[in-house]
Motif scaffolding. Structure first.
Motif, PDB file in Angstrom:
ATOM      1  N   SER A 266      -0.253 -11.180  -5.702  1.00 26.75           N
ATOM      2  CA  SER A 266      -1.274 -10.511  -6.728  1.00 26.75           C
ATOM      3  C   SER A 266      -2.508 -10.112  -6.181  1.00 26.75           C
ATOM      4  O   SER A 266      -3.146  -9.077  -6.274  1.00 26.75           O
ATOM      5  N   ALA A 267      -2.926 -10.782  -5.435  1.00 31.85           N
ATOM      6  CA  ALA A 267      -4.271 -10.677  -4.380  1.00 31.85           C
ATOM      7  C   ALA A 267      -4.114  -9.425  -3.620  1.00 31.85           C
ATOM      8  O   ALA A 267      -4.843  -8.416  -3.489  1.00 31.85           O
ATOM      9  N   ASP A 268      -3.026  -9.534  -2.717  1.00 35.69           N
ATOM     10  CA  ASP A 268      -2.769  -8.351  -1.876  1.00 35.69           C
ATOM     11  C   ASP A 268      -2.687  -6.893  -2.824  1.00 35.69           C
ATOM     12  O   ASP A 268      -3.081  -5.897  -2.255  1.00 35.69           O
ATOM     13  N   TYR A 269      -1.894  -7.178  -4.200  1.00 37.11           N
ATOM     14  CA  TYR A 269      -1.775  -5.777  -4.823  1.00 37.11           C
ATOM     15  C   TYR A 269      -2.944  -5.513  -5.351  1.00 37.11           C
ATOM     16  O   TYR A 269      -3.595  -4.319  -5.169  1.00 37.11           O
TER      17      TYR A 269
ATOM     18  N   TYR B 106       0.654  -1.237   0.084  1.00 36.13           N
ATOM     19  CA  TYR B 106       0.104  -0.086  -0.084  1.00 36.13           C
ATOM     20  C   TYR B 106       0.926   1.372  -0.110  1.00 36.13           C
ATOM     21  O   TYR B 106       0.723   2.124  -0.789  1.00 36.13           O
ATOM     22  N   LEU B 107       1.981   1.078   1.031  1.00 37.95           N
ATOM     23  CA  LEU B 107       2.865   2.481   0.967  1.00 37.95           C
ATOM     24  C   LEU B 107       3.523   2.637  -0.322  1.00 37.95           C
ATOM     25  O   LEU B 107       3.765   3.856  -0.821  1.00 37.95           O
ATOM     26  N   LYS B 108       4.191   1.542  -0.865  1.00 42.48           N
ATOM     27  CA  LYS B 108       4.894   1.621  -1.914  1.00 42.48           C
ATOM     28  C   LYS B 108       4.173   2.245  -3.313  1.00 42.48           C
ATOM     29  O   LYS B 108       4.437   2.946  -4.035  1.00 42.48           O
ATOM     30  N   LEU B 109       2.809   1.751  -3.463  1.00 47.56           N
ATOM     31  CA  LEU B 109       1.977   1.998  -4.392  1.00 47.56           C
ATOM     32  C   LEU B 109       1.418   3.484  -4.414  1.00 47.56           C
ATOM     33  O   LEU B 109       1.570   4.043  -5.091  1.00 47.56           O
ATOM     34  N   TYR B 110       1.515   4.070  -3.179  1.00 48.76           N
ATOM     35  CA  TYR B 110       1.124   5.191  -2.702  1.00 48.76           C
ATOM     36  C   TYR B 110       2.272   6.240  -3.090  1.00 48.76           C
ATOM     37  O   TYR B 110       1.993   7.351  -3.978  1.00 48.76           O
TER      38      TYR B 110
END
Length: 103
Positions: free
Chosen positions: A88-91, A46-50
């Protein structure tokens, strides 16, 4: 407890910083709230994606960007498949949660 004894404590410093932000009308948008039921791995994604979205970058290959290469190389074929499916599911779940917060 008097203010004189504890004038350099962490809470007092944080309160003074918050007061300065309020008085200066300097509200910086911080990190969006991480979902409460997220696992530590999901929080990391989540933080990396943000951070990627704030930098204007997209995610082309989530497995390559979010998987631990050392861990992948040490797993058996079945474990590797399971790990990739979990990432994949977490992403997908964290991407949807971030989209809901930023929309």
């Amino acid at each position: 407890m008097s203010n004189i004894k504890h004038n350099k404590c962490v809470m007092r410093t944080m309160a003074n910083e918050a007061k300065a932000r309020l008085m200066g009308n300097e509200y910086k948008r911080g990190l969006p709230p991480v979902p409460k039921n997220a696992t530590p791995q999901q929080k990391e994604i989540y933080l990396k994606l943000y951070e990627l979205r704030q930098g204007g970058e997209g995610v082309d290959n989530p497995i390559a960007q979010f998987a631990d290469e050392k861990k992948l190389s040490s797993l058996t074929h079945e474990e590797r498949q399971r790990y990739i499916m979990q990432i994949s599911a977490d992403y997908i779940s964290m991407r949807n949660a971030l989209d809901a917060v930023l929309a």
